[in-house]
Design a protein around this motif. Structure first.
Motif, PDB file in Angstrom:
ATOM      1  N   PHE A 169       0.838  -1.196   0.000  1.00  0.00           N
ATOM      2  CA  PHE A 169       0.000   0.000   0.000  1.00  0.00           C
ATOM      3  C   PHE A 169       0.883   1.261   0.000  1.00  0.00           C
ATOM      4  O   PHE A 169       0.647   2.201  -0.766  1.00  0.00           O
ATOM      5  N   PHE A 170       1.902   1.253   0.839  1.00  0.00           N
ATOM      6  CA  PHE A 170       2.827   2.372   1.000  1.00  0.00           C
ATOM      7  C   PHE A 170       3.603   2.641  -0.295  1.00  0.00           C
ATOM      8  O   PHE A 170       3.673   3.779  -0.776  1.00  0.00           O
ATOM      9  N   VAL A 171       4.162   1.589  -0.879  1.00  0.00           N
ATOM     10  CA  VAL A 171       4.959   1.741  -2.102  1.00  0.00           C
ATOM     11  C   VAL A 171       4.066   2.150  -3.277  1.00  0.00           C
ATOM     12  O   VAL A 171       4.442   3.012  -4.081  1.00  0.00           O
ATOM     13  N   ASP A 172       2.871   1.567  -3.380  1.00  0.00           N
ATOM     14  CA  ASP A 172       1.947   1.942  -4.459  1.00  0.00           C
ATOM     15  C   ASP A 172       1.598   3.421  -4.383  1.00  0.00           C
ATOM     16  O   ASP A 172       1.495   4.108  -5.413  1.00  0.00           O
ATOM     17  N   LEU A 173       1.433   3.930  -3.158  1.00  0.00           N
ATOM     18  CA  LEU A 173       1.101   5.347  -2.974  1.00  0.00           C
ATOM     19  C   LEU A 173       2.277   6.234  -3.398  1.00  0.00           C
ATOM     20  O   LEU A 173       2.083   7.273  -4.032  1.00  0.00           O
ATOM     21  N   GLN A 174       3.485   5.805  -3.078  1.00  0.00           N
ATOM     22  CA  GLN A 174       4.659   6.576  -3.484  1.00  0.00           C
ATOM     23  C   GLN A 174       4.806   6.601  -5.007  1.00  0.00           C
ATOM     24  O   GLN A 174       5.146   7.638  -5.590  1.00  0.00           O
ATOM     25  N   ILE A 175       4.532   5.484  -5.633  1.00  0.00           N
ATOM     26  CA  ILE A 175       4.609   5.421  -7.099  1.00  0.00           C
ATOM     27  C   ILE A 175       3.537   6.320  -7.719  1.00  0.00           C
ATOM     28  O   ILE A 175       3.803   7.037  -8.694  1.00  0.00           O
ATOM     29  N   GLN A 176       2.337   6.289  -7.155  1.00  0.00           N
ATOM     30  CA  GLN A 176       1.262   7.175  -7.633  1.00  0.00           C
ATOM     31  C   GLN A 176       1.694   8.636  -7.504  1.00  0.00           C
ATOM     32  O   GLN A 176       1.496   9.448  -8.420  1.00  0.00           O
ATOM     33  N   MET A 177       2.298   8.978  -6.372  1.00  0.00           N
ATOM     34  CA  MET A 177       2.763  10.350  -6.137  1.00  0.00           C
ATOM     35  C   MET A 177       3.810  10.755  -7.161  1.00  0.00           C
ATOM     36  O   MET A 177       3.788  11.872  -7.694  1.00  0.00           O
ATOM     37  N   SER A 178       4.729   9.855  -7.463  1.00  0.00           N
ATOM     38  CA  SER A 178       5.841  10.196  -8.355  1.00  0.00           C
ATOM     39  C   SER A 178       5.395  10.421  -9.806  1.00  0.00           C
ATOM     40  O   SER A 178       6.149  10.981 -10.602  1.00  0.00           O
ATOM     41  N   LYS A 179       4.163  10.020 -10.113  1.00  0.00           N
ATOM     42  CA  LYS A 179       3.647  10.239 -11.469  1.00  0.00           C
ATOM     43  C   LYS A 179       3.104  11.660 -11.649  1.00  0.00           C
ATOM     44  O   LYS A 179       2.821  12.084 -12.758  1.00  0.00           O
ATOM     45  N   GLU A 180       2.954  12.373 -10.541  1.00  0.00           N
ATOM     46  CA  GLU A 180       2.426  13.741 -10.596  1.00  0.00           C
ATOM     47  C   GLU A 180       3.532  14.723 -10.995  1.00  0.00           C
ATOM     48  O   GLU A 180       4.708  14.503 -10.732  1.00  0.00           O
ATOM     49  N   LYS A 181       3.132  15.811 -11.622  1.00  0.00           N
ATOM     50  CA  LYS A 181       4.062  16.879 -12.008  1.00  0.00           C
ATOM     51  C   LYS A 181       3.611  18.190 -11.359  1.00  0.00           C
ATOM     52  O   LYS A 181       2.443  18.562 -11.432  1.00  0.00           O
ATOM     53  N   VAL A 182       4.560  18.850 -10.697  1.00  0.00           N
ATOM     54  CA  VAL A 182       4.297  20.147 -10.072  1.00  0.00           C
ATOM     55  C   VAL A 182       5.438  21.069 -10.501  1.00  0.00           C
ATOM     56  O   VAL A 182       6.425  21.252  -9.781  1.00  0.00           O
ATOM     57  N   PRO A 183       5.330  21.646 -11.703  1.00  0.00           N
ATOM     58  CA  PRO A 183       6.462  22.362 -12.320  1.00  0.00           C
ATOM     59  C   PRO A 183       6.973  23.583 -11.569  1.00  0.00           C
ATOM     60  O   PRO A 183       8.099  24.017 -11.816  1.00  0.00           O
ATOM     61  N   LEU A 184       6.190  24.126 -10.637  1.00  0.00           N
ATOM     62  CA  LEU A 184       6.646  25.317  -9.921  1.00  0.00           C
ATOM     63  C   LEU A 184       7.444  24.991  -8.659  1.00  0.00           C
ATOM     64  O   LEU A 184       7.989  25.890  -8.012  1.00  0.00           O
TER      65      LEU A 184
END
Length: 246
Positions: A91-106
């Motif tokens: 659950f923890f690792v899946d959440l981290q992978i989901q997070m890493s797919k996001e882009k926050v360019p600022l």
């Protein structure tokens, strides 16, 4: 207000449907506003994050207010239900992978932050030089990186919905560097078995070579050393110096 957490230089209170994080004089206005800005920017992603409600001054001290999320930390759940360790780690690792797919360019760049921390570390110039070169040799990514991704920073609601908290160290950059920091945090907490389980899971799920994450560990250890925690100094120095410097 009810005090629910006290850390170095900060206290977190619950005030009805909101939390208030009160900083002492060691935190500059710039650092407090930057933490609030980081979280506000990450709020624009698809992740579940407690919303910032305001930034204000209480009795001369800066504070951040955000919505209270009813739930329990993943760390607490893991302690209560050791038989579910495998499930919780997935659950923890899946959440981290989901997070890493996001882009926050600022957001600021992790590479720049790590270069600054390596420069500020107490390691000899030759070691710092090699760390800088190793960092520059890493692939350049712009994935969302938490900077302190560990089970204590995941709030799980009763319906199982996870909320990620504490975005004060958020950057964009190499997701494996963020994973290396998570691995190091498990090790620093004396959770060696969880650290190894975490690293295997992360690398398997992301098709990443364990050696690649291990190559980043000295950089992360050097950046952690600037917190100047005496109890961590020897351990971190071992990780920095374990490299086969070329």
């Amino acid at each position: 207000m009810e005090l629910i957490y006290q850390g170095v230089g900060k206290k977190v209170y619950r005030d009805g449907a909101k939390l208030v994080k009160l900083f002492d004089e060691t935190y500059s206005k710039a650092n407090v506003l930057n933490e609030a800005l980081n979280q506000a920017r990450v709020e624009e992603t698809s992740l579940n994050i407690p919303k910032i409600l305001g930034v204000t001054v209480i009795e001369g001290k800066w504070s951040i207010e955000w919505e209270y999320v009813e739930g329990e930390t993943l760390e607490s759940l893991m302690q209560k239900h050791p038989e579910k360790t495998e499930e919780y780690m997935n659950f923890f690792v899946d959440l981290q992978i989901q997070m890493s797919k996001e882009k926050v360019p600022l957001l600021g760049h992790l590479r720049d932050k790590m270069h600054a921390k390596i420069s500020a570390s107490a390691f000899p110039a030759s070691v710092r030089y090699d760390l800088h070169m190793r960092l520059d040799g890493l692939p350049r990514h712009n994935k969302l990186c938490h900077g302190d991704f560990q089970p204590s920073n995941i709030i799980v609601k009763k319906d199982g919905t996870p909320y990620i908290i504490d975005w004060s160290h958020a950057t964009q950059g190499n997701g494996s560097a963020d994973a290396a920091r998570t691995y190091l945090l498990f090790k620093l907490h004396g959770q060696d078995e969880l650290a190894e389980k975490y690293l295997r899971l992360f690398c398997t799920k992301t098709d990443t070579a364990i050696q690649y994450v291990q190559k980043i560990l000295p950089i992360v250890a050097a950046s952690q050393s600037v917190k100047h925690k005496p109890e961590e100094a020897e351990f971190l120095a071992k990780w920095v110096n374990v490299c086969d410097w070329q």
